[in-house]
Design a protein around this motif. Structure first.
Motif, PDB file in Angstrom:
ATOM      1  N   UNK A  71       0.824  -1.214   0.000  1.00 32.66           N
ATOM      2  CA  UNK A  71       0.000   0.000   0.000  1.00 32.66           C
ATOM      3  C   UNK A  71       0.861   1.269   0.000  1.00 32.66           C
ATOM      4  N   UNK A  72       2.037   1.161   0.626  1.00 34.55           N
ATOM      5  CA  UNK A  72       2.915   2.342   0.708  1.00 34.55           C
ATOM      6  C   UNK A  72       3.581   2.667  -0.619  1.00 34.55           C
ATOM      7  N   UNK A  73       3.550   1.731  -1.529  1.00 38.68           N
ATOM      8  CA  UNK A  73       4.185   1.972  -2.826  1.00 38.68           C
ATOM      9  C   UNK A  73       3.146   2.029  -3.942  1.00 38.68           C
ATOM     10  N   UNK A 132      -4.132   3.986   0.204  1.00 44.79           N
ATOM     11  CA  UNK A 132      -2.828   3.995  -0.467  1.00 44.79           C
ATOM     12  C   UNK A 132      -2.431   5.468  -0.528  1.00 44.79           C
TER      13      UNK A 132
END
Lengths: 623, 338
Positions: free
Chosen positions: B46-48, B67
């Motif tokens: 989700x962080x990318x 996200x």
């Protein structure tokens, strides 16, 4: 007021050299004659021999207007001096005119008694007609006020390059180098730098390199071995501050400044741009420097370029774009998005004549309002302007520094005059340049997208950072949390916060300096690329004993904290700008000062004399 | 918000804390859920992951995804997303757009993003109407559509997103429909795996301003005759009893009963065909003359924009090392003043 023709050529002693302080030379011809090229060469050589220089390239918007017409005349003016100069010169001391149209378009700028070299081969019936001459000016006595030299440059060039075997068409294209050689002789400049340049430029076409070199040498030899010219001139090196120098155009300096800023920030440089005159050279220059992690994106249009900049800033790059008036207009909605999302980026507007398509290759300062005011909503952002070609380097770094510190788009205004003009740039030592600190948010425990630091800036949290997932966009955001928010009081608060943040940039704006007396009869105010002409005029006026001072503004938003006080210390304020009074209006609005204007919109920079005349008028003649 | 490992994520992990504000019955809800399922099943980090949108009902999508998200301006999402991808090619970047956003105000960016083959997943919610501005005809509305801005019927001819995408040299193009959730998931998953620009058109029902626009493809009794599912390497067959097929007759496609023609006459779907001509023909199959194809029309491999961008930087550095400012400053002719 002597005239000479090539018929008189015969071997003789070289003319004695006369020492002069400075000279301005203009090369003028058809846009296909290579005048910009030889002008640049003359400039580079003059810089290498140590003169201070200032240049003014002036070319038509059409790539090749009909041959021999006034519309197709391209000129390049270079002022070179043994002392410090600020402008390319109001008038020229020598004019090299490659055809009748070039003569007609430029003669008015030649000083009385000035050197006038014409390519007499081009003064035939049809070229005279194209230039709308009723009679041949070389014959009718109308040029008697100048030192006229009628040189059959085309014929001489063909003879000089004969041994290379080039066809007549290619051979005659070397005539600009012949003219350059002649100018080199006239001003006692070395040929070597141009020889080197020719050999590297035409390394793959030996015949062309050879022909250009032969033409250059033949032009020089004409001065050296004949008695056509009564005098040659010598301009000693200028006393510039010690250091290593390089000749830079404003656009090159802007590009180097952006690269440097990204390096000082330790980040990739993203440059998204759509080609537009006169800004494209920034794009061209940056595309050469990919080893600095310069990511050049030639977008499908101006809007895409700006939107890509916003995206690249969101993802953590030093994101910049360059454009000119019409492109600036197209970018405004996306600049507003950068204001709303509070992302750092730099928009370089190389101003040109407007409105609409206007005068694409000519200079103007008429984008000030659209830079400061031109977006929907209350949408302030910092705006600064570079004052000279070399200054674009420092201004670009300053723009990036403020953008990153305050998390805001910054507009850097340059103009066609300083973007294409050049001057010596003292090469800085890398260690002299202060790093640009970048702080990316990393702590999920304390992160909020619109939480502000002491400068009013929100955190720069880039995608890819663990745990800082958030959503931003053009809709109004809740103070702190950053979620979409339509609460009336919140919108008012956020509008204030955005404005306050930009106002706080004033802490990075140096106090306004005044050149001359701190108070008095008249303060002349200028901004951007008119610095050189205005400063020269003030220097001249003060030498005459006139009570006049000069304040040149670098920051247009916010303006220096002491500016109001500075303005009030003078009985009268004159704002000189290449528009109909845009800064004047802003100053009147902000400081209630009854400023007068000197306004010029002819696509050309100020002449020093125009400013001096207005000062005389306001002060009631010379003191 | 807390750091999450990239694997072991569930559908719930992709739901943001914001209330979803689409109308009841809107097809957007289904697309949101299916995409969340696909990302969870992919174990997406989700962080990318970044969702970028423009303006319109569909463009509120990023706010509902846990996200990174960027809600841009009308029509410009592909340009914003291109900037994101250039700045950080490692990110998984999705563009959510609608028929007005992508094809009308943003038409130019749409075309150029596809031809560049930037590594973006572009999902176009096509409801053939302007929803957020309350019901004007869109560039995909059928000729004659009566709306508030076309009370006598629209006199614009519609644009067909997949035809346009193929014309713009897209490398991956697919179509799905909001109500067929399994197939929608399949198509979104295929898009998520593509390198380069993946373009997905989703037929999406606007319950308020254009309800039932895709009834021919959702109606339980009729859809088998009106929809054809594309499968790579398989003949084009459809119908309740898979009794109809598509073949070429001269230059034209025609519907034929499969038991009346030799099996070899039917078109075999080849999504990897380097020549997009057949994919374009399939994109021209419209109800009621033809069943409308669903699935992957084209999936080609071509060099990807951000790879090429970075390759040029690496090549420049391989040649002369990372740039040094001192050398940059002193390039060209210099002179020294003592």
């Amino acid at each position: 007021m002597s005239t000479a023709t090539s018929e008189k050529t015969q071997p003789g002693r070289p003319a004695p050299a006369r020492e002069i302080d400075r000279a301005a030379v203009r090369f003028a011809g058809d846009s296909g004659d290579g005048m910009q090229l030889v002008g640049s060469q003359f400039t580079a050589t003059s810089a290498i021999v140590g003169n201070d220089i200032a240049t003014f390239p002036d070319y038509p918007a059409e790539i090749r207007a009909p041959l021999g017409t006034l519309a197709g005349v391209s000129g390049f003016q270079v002022n070179f001096s043994s002392h410090h100069i600020h402008t390319p010169g109001d008038r020229v001391d020598a004019l090299i005119a490659m055809n009748p149209a070039a003569l007609k378009a430029n003669l008015g700028d030649l000083v009385e008694g000035g050197v006038l070299i014409v390519n007499s081969d081009e003064f035939d019936e049809s070229n005279l007609q194209r230039a709308q001459y009723q009679t041949n000016p070389l014959e009718d006595g109308s040029l008697s006020r100048y030192q006229l030299y009628k040189i059959p440059i085309t014929q001489q060039t063909l003879a000089a390059v004969k041994e290379t075997g080039l066809g007549p068409r290619d051979a005659s294209r070397c005539k600009n180098f012949y003219a350059l050689g002649l100018a080199y002789w006239l001003y006692d400049r070395p040929l070597e730098p141009t020889r080197r340049w020719i050999n590297s430029k035409f390394a793959k076409v030996a015949a062309v390199a050879r022909a250009n070199t032969l033409a250059l040498e033949a032009g020089y030899a004409l001065g050296e071995t004949t008695e056509i010219f009564t005098t040659r001139y010598r301009v000693k090196p200028a006393k510039l501050a010690p250091g290593t120098y390089r000749n830079l155009t404003g656009n090159q300096a802007t590009a180097l400044g952006l690269i440097t800023a990204a390096q000082l920030a330790g980040k990739p440089l993203f440059y998204g741009s759509y080609p537009i005159t006169p800004a494209s050279d920034i794009l061209h220059e940056l595309a050469l420097h990919k080893s600095f992690d310069v990511r050049v994106f030639q977008a499908e249009d101006e809007i895409a370029a700006m939107c890509a900049v916003v995206g690249a800033a969101f993802a953590g790059a030093i994101a910049c774009t360059g454009t000119s008036g019409p492109g600036m207009a197209l970018k405004q909605e996306a600049i507003g998005l950068a204001v709303m999302t509070e992302l750092p980026c730099v928009i370089v507007d190389v101003q040109r004549g407007g409105p609409s398509t206007g005068l694409p290759t000519k200079t103007e300062q008429s984008d000030l309002w659209q830079a400061v005011l031109g977006r929907n909503g209350d949408c302030p952002l910092p705006v600064l302007a570079a004052q000279s070609p070399a200054d674009c380097f420092a201004a670009a770094i300053e723009a990036v520094r403020v953008a990153v510190k305050y998390m805001t788009p910054v507009i850097l205004l340059t103009d066609g005059y300083i973007a294409n003009g050049s001057e010596p740039w003292r090469v800085p030592a890398v260690r002299e340049l202060a790093p640009i600190p970048v702080h990316h948010a990393t702590d999920p425990a304390t992160f909020q997208p619109y939480l502000r630091d002491a400068n009013g800036a929100r955190p720069w949290a880039v995608p890819g950072t663990p745990g800082l997932r958030h959503r931003i966009g053009g809709l109004e955001k809740a103070d702190g949390a950053g979620n979409v928010c339509y609460v009336p009081e919140n919108h008012q608060r956020m509008t204030h916060l955005r404005a306050e943040k930009v106002a706080r940039v004033v802490q990075d704006v140096p106090a306004q300096e005044v050149f001359g007396d701190a108070e008095g009869d008249l303060l002349v105010v200028s901004w951007g690329g008119t610095f050189g002409a205005v400063r020269t005029a003030i220097e001249q006026a003060r030498e005459k004993g006139q009570n006049v001072s000069h304040a040149h503004l670098r920051w247009l938003n916010p303006m220096p904290a002491n500016l109001g006080a500075v303005l009030r210390r003078f009985r009268r304020v004159l704002v000189c700008e290449l528009n109909m009074g845009q800064l004047r209006q802003l100053l009147r609005g902000a400081y209630l000062v009854d400023a007068q204007g000197l306004n010029k919109v002819q696509g050309r920079p100020f002449m020093v004399s125009e400013i001096c005349d207005r000062i005389d008028q306001l002060l009631g003649g010379a003191a | 918000m807390s750091a999450t490992p990239p694997t072991g994520v569930t559908v719930k992990d992709f739901k943001s804390d914001q209330q979803v504000k689409w109308c009841p019955g809107c097809g957007d809800h289904s697309i949101l859920t299916q995409l969340q399922k696909v990302l969870a099943a992919n174990g997406a980090d989700r962080d990318r992951t970044v969702f970028v949108s423009g303006i319109g009902c569909s463009s509120r999508f990023p706010y509902y995804m846990e996200t990174y998200g960027f809600h841009g301006i009308h029509g410009r999402a592909p340009a914003v997303a291109t900037g994101v991808k250039c700045a950080n090619p490692e990110l998984d970047v999705w563009v959510v757009t609608g028929d007005g956003d992508a094809l009308s105000i943003g038409g130019n960016h749409f075309l150029h993003t596809l031809r560049r083959n930037v590594g973006l997943k572009v999902v176009l919610f096509n409801n053939r109407i302007y929803g957020l501005t309350k019901g004007q005809y869109s560039p995909t509305s059928e000729f004659g559509t009566r709306t508030r801005s076309s009370p006598q019927g629209s006199i614009d001819h519609p644009m067909h997103p997949i035809s346009v995408a193929i014309g713009a040299e897209v490398t991956f193009v697919a179509r799905a429909i909001d109500t067929d959730v399994q197939h929608l998931q399949y198509v979104l998953k295929r898009a998520s795996e593509h390198r380069g620009t993946a373009f997905v058109e989703v037929y999406q029902n606007c319950q308020v301003f254009n309800p039932g626009a895709f009834g021919f493809a959702t109606d339980r009794t009729a859809k088998a005759d009106n929809v054809l599912y594309l499968e790579h390497g398989q003949p084009l067959i459809f119908g309740k009893n898979r009794e109809k097929g598509i073949r070429l007759n001269g230059d034209l496609l025609e519907v034929v009963p499969v038991d009346k023609v030799p099996r070899d006459d039917l078109i075999i779907h080849d999504e990897r065909n380097p020549d997009p001509s057949m994919a374009f023909r399939l994109a021209r199959m419209h109800y009621p003359d033809f069943p409308e194809p669903m699935g992957v029309f084209l999936a080609q491999q071509k060099p990807v924009y951000e790879d090429l961008l970075m390759e040029q930087i690496h090549a420049a550095r391989a040649k002369s090392g990372p740039g040094q400012l001192a050398a940059l400053f002193a390039a060209g002719e210099t002179w020294t003043v003592e």
